[in-house]
Design a protein around this motif. Sequence first.
Motif, PDB file in Angstrom:
ATOM      1  N   ASN A   6      -2.966   4.138  28.467  1.00 28.18           N
ATOM      2  CA  ASN A   6      -3.258   2.852  27.787  1.00 28.18           C
ATOM      3  C   ASN A   6      -2.593   2.818  26.411  1.00 28.18           C
ATOM      4  N   ASP A   7      -1.925   1.662  26.142  1.00 28.80           N
ATOM      5  CA  ASP A   7      -1.289   1.497  24.818  1.00 28.80           C
ATOM      6  C   ASP A   7      -2.367   1.322  23.750  1.00 28.80           C
ATOM      7  N   PRO A   8      -2.131   1.892  22.612  1.00 27.63           N
ATOM      8  CA  PRO A   8      -3.128   1.730  21.538  1.00 27.63           C
ATOM      9  C   PRO A   8      -3.199   0.255  21.087  1.00 27.63           C
ATOM     10  N   PRO A   9      -4.345  -0.186  20.707  1.00 28.47           N
ATOM     11  CA  PRO A   9      -4.477  -1.586  20.241  1.00 28.47           C
ATOM     12  C   PRO A   9      -3.614  -1.830  19.002  1.00 28.47           C
ATOM     13  N   PRO A  10      -3.072  -3.044  18.885  1.00 30.78           N
ATOM     14  CA  PRO A  10      -2.224  -3.342  17.708  1.00 30.78           C
ATOM     15  C   PRO A  10      -3.028  -3.304  16.426  1.00 30.78           C
ATOM     16  N   VAL A  11      -2.363  -2.865  15.414  1.00 30.87           N
ATOM     17  CA  VAL A  11      -3.009  -2.769  14.101  1.00 30.87           C
ATOM     18  C   VAL A  11      -2.925  -4.139  13.421  1.00 30.87           C
ATOM     19  N   PRO A  12      -4.043  -4.710  13.053  1.00 30.20           N
ATOM     20  CA  PRO A  12      -3.999  -6.026  12.379  1.00 30.20           C
ATOM     21  C   PRO A  12      -3.271  -5.920  11.049  1.00 30.20           C
ATOM     22  N   PRO A  13      -2.531  -6.983  10.687  1.00 33.40           N
ATOM     23  CA  PRO A  13      -1.800  -6.941   9.401  1.00 33.40           C
ATOM     24  C   PRO A  13      -2.767  -6.889   8.236  1.00 33.40           C
ATOM     25  N   ALA A  14      -2.295  -6.267   7.210  1.00 36.88           N
ATOM     26  CA  ALA A  14      -3.139  -6.120   6.021  1.00 36.88           C
ATOM     27  C   ALA A  14      -3.288  -7.472   5.324  1.00 36.88           C
ATOM     28  N   LYS A  15      -4.498  -7.735   4.917  1.00 32.20           N
ATOM     29  CA  LYS A  15      -4.764  -8.981   4.210  1.00 32.20           C
ATOM     30  C   LYS A  15      -4.187  -8.917   2.801  1.00 32.20           C
ATOM     31  N   PRO A  16      -3.610 -10.012   2.358  1.00 24.27           N
ATOM     32  CA  PRO A  16      -3.107 -10.008   0.972  1.00 24.27           C
ATOM     33  C   PRO A  16      -4.263  -9.877   0.009  1.00 24.27           C
ATOM     34  N   PRO A  17      -3.992  -9.293  -1.094  1.00 22.73           N
ATOM     35  CA  PRO A  17      -5.079  -9.124  -2.066  1.00 22.73           C
ATOM     36  C   PRO A  17      -5.638 -10.479  -2.494  1.00 22.73           C
ATOM     37  N   GLU A  18      -6.936 -10.503  -2.661  1.00 20.97           N
ATOM     38  CA  GLU A  18      -7.597 -11.743  -3.063  1.00 20.97           C
ATOM     39  C   GLU A  18      -7.306 -12.035  -4.526  1.00 20.97           C
ATOM     40  N   LEU A  19      -6.969 -13.316  -4.793  1.00 17.96           N
ATOM     41  CA  LEU A  19      -6.664 -13.738  -6.158  1.00 17.96           C
ATOM     42  C   LEU A  19      -7.951 -14.144  -6.850  1.00 17.96           C
ATOM     43  N   THR A  20      -8.132 -13.636  -8.054  1.00 20.53           N
ATOM     44  CA  THR A  20      -9.352 -13.931  -8.806  1.00 20.53           C
ATOM     45  C   THR A  20      -8.982 -14.447 -10.185  1.00 20.53           C
ATOM     46  N   CYS A  21      -9.910 -15.181 -10.765  1.00 20.92           N
ATOM     47  CA  CYS A  21      -9.706 -15.752 -12.099  1.00 20.92           C
ATOM     48  C   CYS A  21      -9.740 -14.639 -13.126  1.00 20.92           C
ATOM     49  N   PRO A  22      -8.773 -14.592 -14.018  1.00 22.37           N
ATOM     50  CA  PRO A  22      -8.761 -13.536 -15.028  1.00 22.37           C
ATOM     51  C   PRO A  22      -9.894 -13.656 -16.038  1.00 22.37           C
ATOM     52  N   ARG A  23     -10.550 -14.836 -16.103  1.00 23.22           N
ATOM     53  CA  ARG A  23     -11.628 -14.976 -17.079  1.00 23.22           C
ATOM     54  C   ARG A  23     -12.989 -14.694 -16.457  1.00 23.22           C
ATOM     55  N   CYS A  24     -13.298 -15.417 -15.348  1.00 24.45           N
ATOM     56  CA  CYS A  24     -14.638 -15.277 -14.777  1.00 24.45           C
ATOM     57  C   CYS A  24     -14.660 -14.463 -13.490  1.00 24.45           C
ATOM     58  N   GLY A  25     -13.482 -14.131 -12.913  1.00 21.05           N
ATOM     59  CA  GLY A  25     -13.423 -13.329 -11.707  1.00 21.05           C
ATOM     60  C   GLY A  25     -13.671 -14.096 -10.434  1.00 21.05           C
ATOM     61  N   ALA A  26     -13.780 -15.403 -10.484  1.00 20.08           N
ATOM     62  CA  ALA A  26     -14.014 -16.197  -9.280  1.00 20.08           C
ATOM     63  C   ALA A  26     -12.735 -16.259  -8.463  1.00 20.08           C
ATOM     64  N   PRO A  27     -12.827 -16.196  -7.119  1.00 20.39           N
ATOM     65  CA  PRO A  27     -11.623 -16.269  -6.288  1.00 20.39           C
ATOM     66  C   PRO A  27     -11.005 -17.677  -6.347  1.00 20.39           C
ATOM     67  N   HIS A  28      -9.686 -17.744  -6.147  1.00 17.69           N
ATOM     68  CA  HIS A  28      -9.003 -19.038  -6.152  1.00 17.69           C
ATOM     69  C   HIS A  28      -7.832 -18.978  -5.198  1.00 17.69           C
ATOM     70  N   ASP A  29      -7.334 -20.131  -4.809  1.00 15.83           N
ATOM     71  CA  ASP A  29      -6.222 -20.238  -3.874  1.00 15.83           C
ATOM     72  C   ASP A  29      -4.919 -19.876  -4.576  1.00 15.83           C
TER      73      ASP A  29
END
Length: 250
Positions: A6-29
């Motif tokens: 059996n072939d090994p299951p594919p490795v999911p791609p790494a998620k890009p690092p989450e972007l956070t606000c430099p002031r309050c740390g809240a995530p943003h797009d």
Amino acid sequence: MEPPVNDPPPVPPAKPPELTCPRCGAPHDRYQEYCLHCGVHLARHYPVGRRTAWSRETWSRESPFWLWAALATLALVVLIASAIVLAATTNDDEPRRQANRPGATSTLQVIPDITTSSTVGTLPPTLTIQPTTTVNPTTTATTTTTATTTTGATNRIIAWPSGKDGYTVVIASHPKSGGRSRAEATAREAINKGLSEVGLLDSSDYPSLTPGYYVVFSGVHDTEAQGRNALPGVRAAGYPTAYVREVNSE
């Protein structure tokens, strides 16, 4: 027989690092410009390389910003082109609409009528004014001549014509005892008032008159009717007691 491998299951791609606000740390797009929690301008807090990469990603073909900008530009070009075509079409159709208007033919028919009427109407005043201008000097000359003749006849006190039988308008009668000068003064006064053929006679020389008076008269008339026609003018000159009298010579 070997079992299947059996072939090994594919490795999911790494998620890009989450972007956070430099002031309050809240995530943003990734393409978000301001933090939704503290309102800080996110692009200002990124390093220069990060801001450059962010701008390059924003205006890449895969970015929705580029797509909307391209659509807006295309719509603006189409709108301008449509306006130009519409304006050109309107200008080309304007002469045809003017020619097809119902009132265009009637206006052209009325213009010659108005011109003809104004031309014909101008001639009669010109023809009328010329005779009037010519007649005025003649009338003035006639009036001047008449006035001169009348003035010459009334500037002096006349005498009753010798051997003449007729009628006159008696202005006043002065007794001879008062002297002739009083009667002459009355005669000159009548002349100054504009009466014509003002004269002075001695009533004692005429059988039809009462003797003993100097009679001031106006006019030498052949008939009584002529004397009565002249009577209103003498009375209007300021002699209300004037009257018509027959004068018979000896």
